[in-house]
Design a protein around this motif. Structure first.
Motif, PDB file in Angstrom:
ATOM      1  N   SER A 101      42.790  46.391  31.478  1.00 52.24           N
ATOM      2  CA  SER A 101      43.388  46.286  32.815  1.00 52.24           C
ATOM      3  C   SER A 101      44.418  45.166  32.865  1.00 52.24           C
ATOM      4  O   SER A 101      44.273  44.207  33.640  1.00 52.24           O
ATOM      5  N   PRO A 102      45.496  45.262  32.071  1.00 54.86           N
ATOM      6  CA  PRO A 102      46.472  44.157  32.035  1.00 54.86           C
ATOM      7  C   PRO A 102      47.168  43.911  33.362  1.00 54.86           C
ATOM      8  O   PRO A 102      47.493  42.769  33.689  1.00 54.86           O
ATOM      9  N   GLN A 103      47.403  44.975  34.143  1.00 57.83           N
ATOM     10  CA  GLN A 103      48.082  44.771  35.427  1.00 57.83           C
ATOM     11  C   GLN A 103      47.188  44.030  36.416  1.00 57.83           C
ATOM     12  O   GLN A 103      47.660  43.189  37.183  1.00 57.83           O
ATOM     13  N   LEU A 104      45.900  44.324  36.386  1.00 56.20           N
ATOM     14  CA  LEU A 104      44.973  43.597  37.248  1.00 56.20           C
ATOM     15  C   LEU A 104      44.882  42.133  36.841  1.00 56.20           C
ATOM     16  O   LEU A 104      44.836  41.240  37.689  1.00 56.20           O
ATOM     17  N   VAL A 105      44.832  41.877  35.553  1.00 52.50           N
ATOM     18  CA  VAL A 105      44.784  40.500  35.070  1.00 52.50           C
ATOM     19  C   VAL A 105      45.975  39.720  35.586  1.00 52.50           C
ATOM     20  O   VAL A 105      45.848  38.581  36.068  1.00 52.50           O
ATOM     21  N   GLN A 106      47.167  40.335  35.526  1.00 51.48           N
ATOM     22  CA  GLN A 106      48.371  39.663  36.002  1.00 51.48           C
ATOM     23  C   GLN A 106      48.366  39.524  37.521  1.00 51.48           C
ATOM     24  O   GLN A 106      48.674  38.458  38.061  1.00 51.48           O
ATOM     25  N   ALA A 107      48.012  40.608  38.215  1.00 48.65           N
ATOM     26  CA  ALA A 107      48.055  40.571  39.676  1.00 48.65           C
ATOM     27  C   ALA A 107      47.084  39.550  40.257  1.00 48.65           C
ATOM     28  O   ALA A 107      47.386  38.879  41.243  1.00 48.65           O
ATOM     29  N   LEU A 108      45.910  39.423  39.632  1.00 48.17           N
ATOM     30  CA  LEU A 108      44.904  38.483  40.120  1.00 48.17           C
ATOM     31  C   LEU A 108      45.038  37.101  39.481  1.00 48.17           C
ATOM     32  O   LEU A 108      44.229  36.220  39.724  1.00 48.17           O
ATOM     33  N   GLN A 109      46.069  36.945  38.635  1.00 46.05           N
ATOM     34  CA  GLN A 109      46.410  35.655  38.031  1.00 46.05           C
ATOM     35  C   GLN A 109      45.245  35.061  37.255  1.00 46.05           C
ATOM     36  O   GLN A 109      44.983  33.863  37.307  1.00 46.05           O
ATOM     37  N   ALA A 110      44.552  35.914  36.527  1.00 45.32           N
ATOM     38  CA  ALA A 110      43.426  35.456  35.715  1.00 45.32           C
ATOM     39  C   ALA A 110      43.941  34.829  34.428  1.00 45.32           C
ATOM     40  O   ALA A 110      44.724  35.437  33.699  1.00 45.32           O
ATOM     41  N   GLN A 111      43.493  33.620  34.153  1.00 43.57           N
ATOM     42  CA  GLN A 111      43.894  32.915  32.940  1.00 43.57           C
ATOM     43  C   GLN A 111      42.869  33.038  31.825  1.00 43.57           C
ATOM     44  O   GLN A 111      43.163  32.718  30.673  1.00 43.57           O
ATOM     45  N   SER A 112      41.669  33.468  32.167  1.00 43.67           N
ATOM     46  CA  SER A 112      40.598  33.558  31.178  1.00 43.67           C
ATOM     47  C   SER A 112      39.527  34.497  31.710  1.00 43.67           C
ATOM     48  O   SER A 112      39.553  34.904  32.878  1.00 43.67           O
ATOM     49  N   VAL A 113      38.602  34.866  30.832  1.00 42.43           N
ATOM     50  CA  VAL A 113      37.425  35.616  31.263  1.00 42.43           C
ATOM     51  C   VAL A 113      36.197  34.755  30.981  1.00 42.43           C
ATOM     52  O   VAL A 113      36.167  34.025  29.981  1.00 42.43           O
ATOM     53  N   PRO A 114      35.222  34.818  31.877  1.00 41.88           N
ATOM     54  CA  PRO A 114      35.228  35.584  33.116  1.00 41.88           C
ATOM     55  C   PRO A 114      36.036  34.913  34.223  1.00 41.88           C
ATOM     56  O   PRO A 114      36.134  33.693  34.272  1.00 41.88           O
ATOM     57  N   THR A 115      36.603  35.725  35.095  1.00 40.00           N
ATOM     58  CA  THR A 115      37.230  35.266  36.332  1.00 40.00           C
ATOM     59  C   THR A 115      36.673  36.117  37.467  1.00 40.00           C
ATOM     60  O   THR A 115      36.565  37.333  37.325  1.00 40.00           O
ATOM     61  N   VAL A 116      36.342  35.472  38.571  1.00 38.58           N
ATOM     62  CA  VAL A 116      35.739  36.166  39.704  1.00 38.58           C
ATOM     63  C   VAL A 116      36.650  36.019  40.919  1.00 38.58           C
ATOM     64  O   VAL A 116      36.961  34.902  41.331  1.00 38.58           O
TER      65      VAL A 116
END
Length: 311
Positions: A101-116
């Motif tokens: 889900s690369p677009q979700l990662v970018q849209a939600l500005q996640a820098q690492s996993v896990p991110t909530v």
């Protein structure tokens, strides 16, 4: 990371529209929590996230970005699934495989996993990155339910009955024809047609504030269409006196939820500009105020600052 002792609120102005228009189910892979037939646990990705956004209008959705290579992220999804189930249908968990889900990662500005990140009424609410103990998560869930009640997302999913799609499907009044026309155009990625529909709605009813706000949002989306984050930021960094570059990065900041940064960038630039430049910045700020919402306290602060610069 959100401090559980501080109230959490909607981030606002994050552009999830490209994900909202997709509603196909995910075709492969399984979240560690294993949604299966559990109506409180769903798996989501770039393609199916539109349905999750719709569900967030009924109940807050706790979105966890995890990855198969990260054992802590898998463990966190399982723990959050247990805590969500304990909320008796007032929360929904969406487990998102970050690798798919690369677009979700970018849209939600996640820098690492896990991110909530939670979703309330279609808007993201950053919670935390990394892991947190159960008691901290419980406090955040308490605040999340309060926020959901404030924004009409205080429904309930039957934990032992209907599926999440059936139970969380919101019932909405039909949009006015021109608003529906604009919405359909946005789904197609045709921002010019959406802008034209909103302008027609405003011409027919100048008091149509939803059309005013919709036009501002569509214009923002149109300006950012086809531009990458790195492209915009690099252009602004290399040309700090280039007005168009600074306007573009302010758009980007606002779309990413960095609202104060966007306003401050333009207001700080304002005194150094010639009259034409000042007019351009003033008009852009007024438009961005509509995107965020004129009742937002950050807009009130920026509006006062702009007035002091003008007069």
């Amino acid at each position: 990371m959100t401090n559980p002792n501080d109230p959490i609120g909607l981030r606002g102005a994050v552009d999830l529209s490209s994900l909202a228009q997709r509603a196909q189910p995910s075709s492969d892979g399984a979240a560690p929590a294993g949604g299966g037939t559990d109506p409180l646990i769903v798996e989501a990705d770039d393609q199916s996230f539109g349905r999750v956004l719709e569900q967030s209008k009924t109940v807050p959705v706790v979105t966890v970005l995890w990855a198969g290579f990260s054992e802590p992220s898998i463990e966190l999804v399982d723990r959050i699934a247990r805590l969500v189930r304990a909320r008796d249908g007032r929360l929904l968990l969406a487990a998102v495989d970050a690798e798919r889900s690369p677009q979700l990662v970018q849209a939600l500005q996640a820098q690492s996993v896990p991110t909530v990140v939670a979703l309330v009424a279609g808007q993201p609410v950053p919670l935390f990155a990394g892991s947190q103990p159960d008691d901290v998560i419980e406090q955040l869930f308490d605040q999340l339910l309060e926020l959901g009640a404030q924004h009409g997302a205080d429904g309930r999913i039957d934990p032992g009955g209907a599926s999440a799609d059936e139970a969380a499907e919101p019932v909405e009044a039909p949009l006015p024809p021109l608003h529906q026309e604009a919405y359909d155009a946005i789904e197609r990625g045709d921002y010019q047609a959406a802008e034209a529909a909103y302008r027609t709605a405003m011409a027919q009813d100048p008091r149509d504030q939803l059309a005013v706000a919709g036009l501002a949002q569509v214009r923002l989306l149109g300006r950012l269409q086809g531009k990458s984050l790195d492209e915009v930021r690099n252009a602004a960094a290399s040309a700090p006196n280039d007005l168009e570059a600074q306007l573009a990065v302010a758009d980007l900041d606002l779309s990413g939820g960095h609202i104060d940064d966007a306003f401050d960038r333009l207001l700080s630039l304002f005194p150094s500009l010639d009259p034409d430049g000042k007019t351009a910045v003033r008009e852009r700020l007024v438009e961005l105020f509509e995107v965020v919402g004129t009742e937002d306290p950050r807009v009130a602060v920026a509006r006062r600052r702009l007035a002091s610069l003008l007069y």
